[in-house]
Design a protein around this motif. Sequence first.
Motif, PDB file in Angstrom:
ATOM      1  N   PHE A  54       0.852  -1.182   0.000  1.00 21.34           N
ATOM      2  CA  PHE A  54       0.000   0.000   0.000  1.00 21.34           C
ATOM      3  C   PHE A  54       0.888   1.232   0.000  1.00 21.34           C
ATOM      4  O   PHE A  54       1.834   1.331   0.788  1.00 21.34           O
ATOM      5  CB  PHE A  54      -0.910   0.006   1.231  1.00 21.34           C
ATOM      6  CG  PHE A  54      -1.912   1.121   1.229  1.00 21.34           C
ATOM      7  CD1 PHE A  54      -3.018   1.081   0.393  1.00 21.34           C
ATOM      8  CD2 PHE A  54      -1.748   2.218   2.057  1.00 21.34           C
ATOM      9  CE1 PHE A  54      -3.952   2.114   0.382  1.00 21.34           C
ATOM     10  CE2 PHE A  54      -2.680   3.254   2.062  1.00 21.34           C
ATOM     11  CZ  PHE A  54      -3.776   3.196   1.219  1.00 21.34           C
ATOM     12  N   ILE A  55       0.617   2.175  -0.916  1.00 20.49           N
ATOM     13  CA  ILE A  55       1.353   3.439  -0.968  1.00 20.49           C
ATOM     14  C   ILE A  55       0.457   4.492  -0.323  1.00 20.49           C
ATOM     15  O   ILE A  55      -0.526   4.948  -0.921  1.00 20.49           O
ATOM     16  CB  ILE A  55       1.707   3.825  -2.422  1.00 20.49           C
ATOM     17  CG1 ILE A  55       2.521   2.715  -3.078  1.00 20.49           C
ATOM     18  CG2 ILE A  55       2.469   5.154  -2.446  1.00 20.49           C
ATOM     19  CD1 ILE A  55       2.748   2.911  -4.566  1.00 20.49           C
ATOM     20  N   GLU A  56       0.777   4.838   0.906  1.00 16.26           N
ATOM     21  CA  GLU A  56      -0.063   5.723   1.708  1.00 16.26           C
ATOM     22  C   GLU A  56      -0.286   7.076   1.043  1.00 16.26           C
ATOM     23  O   GLU A  56      -1.428   7.535   0.936  1.00 16.26           O
ATOM     24  CB  GLU A  56       0.558   5.917   3.101  1.00 16.26           C
ATOM     25  CG  GLU A  56      -0.281   6.747   4.044  1.00 16.26           C
ATOM     26  CD  GLU A  56      -1.609   6.101   4.422  1.00 16.26           C
ATOM     27  OE1 GLU A  56      -2.623   6.822   4.460  1.00 16.26           O
ATOM     28  OE2 GLU A  56      -1.633   4.888   4.676  1.00 16.26           O
ATOM     29  N   LYS A  57       0.760   7.733   0.586  1.00 10.70           N
ATOM     30  CA  LYS A  57       0.622   9.085   0.014  1.00 10.70           C
ATOM     31  C   LYS A  57      -0.228   9.104  -1.246  1.00 10.70           C
ATOM     32  O   LYS A  57      -0.846  10.117  -1.562  1.00 10.70           O
ATOM     33  CB  LYS A  57       1.996   9.686  -0.267  1.00 10.70           C
ATOM     34  CG  LYS A  57       2.747  10.051   0.986  1.00 10.70           C
ATOM     35  CD  LYS A  57       3.911  10.958   0.691  1.00 10.70           C
ATOM     36  CE  LYS A  57       4.699  11.256   1.937  1.00 10.70           C
ATOM     37  NZ  LYS A  57       4.224  12.354   2.698  1.00 10.70           N
ATOM     38  N   ALA A  58      -0.296   8.009  -1.984  1.00 10.49           N
ATOM     39  CA  ALA A  58      -1.116   7.931  -3.203  1.00 10.49           C
ATOM     40  C   ALA A  58      -2.458   7.263  -2.940  1.00 10.49           C
ATOM     41  O   ALA A  58      -3.302   7.225  -3.826  1.00 10.49           O
ATOM     42  CB  ALA A  58      -0.368   7.165  -4.288  1.00 10.49           C
ATOM     43  N   ARG A  59      -2.654   6.720  -1.722  1.00 12.14           N
ATOM     44  CA  ARG A  59      -3.860   5.951  -1.388  1.00 12.14           C
ATOM     45  C   ARG A  59      -4.060   4.831  -2.410  1.00 12.14           C
ATOM     46  O   ARG A  59      -5.127   4.633  -2.962  1.00 12.14           O
ATOM     47  CB  ARG A  59      -5.099   6.848  -1.310  1.00 12.14           C
ATOM     48  CG  ARG A  59      -4.996   8.024  -0.372  1.00 12.14           C
ATOM     49  CD  ARG A  59      -4.846   7.678   1.080  1.00 12.14           C
ATOM     50  NE  ARG A  59      -5.944   6.840   1.567  1.00 12.14           N
ATOM     51  CZ  ARG A  59      -5.826   6.006   2.599  1.00 12.14           C
ATOM     52  NH1 ARG A  59      -4.684   5.900   3.237  1.00 12.14           N
ATOM     53  NH2 ARG A  59      -6.839   5.275   2.974  1.00 12.14           N
TER      54      ARG A  59
END
Length: 137
Positions: free
Chosen positions: A38-43
């Motif tokens: 999961f890429i948090e900053k890109a959701r």
Amino acid sequence: MTMAEFTFHHGGVSVPSLDEAIDWYGRVLGFELERRFFIEKARSHTAMVRKGPLRFEIFEVEGAAPLPEERRSPPADLRTHGNKHVAFRVADLEVFLEEMEAKAVDIAFVVREAFGKGCFIRDCAGNLIEFVEEPNA
């Protein structure tokens, strides 16, 4: 000044369903899941799939807009600046097309010209992928 060395690592696509895309890239093109994250900053729920040395990164981004219709056609897509597609080499385009037709793949465009042969297919989300015949490569 010397040029920094680099090699190709991966291409990437955004899709509405990560699970559907992982299945499609595996079933249709033979890619295997390498990892999910999961890429948090890109959701973005993300997966890296791999076939030998080739990698493809697949993004399912929360709230993403659907692929615009003009991006689904190779000639129309070229009229908009930006990244266009990734291309893979095949030894025999006709054999490849037969396999894609047998798998009911959406074949978007076929080129058979003096300069070369190739085709574009659409993945399960409509993203274009090119395949180029290079029998002597």
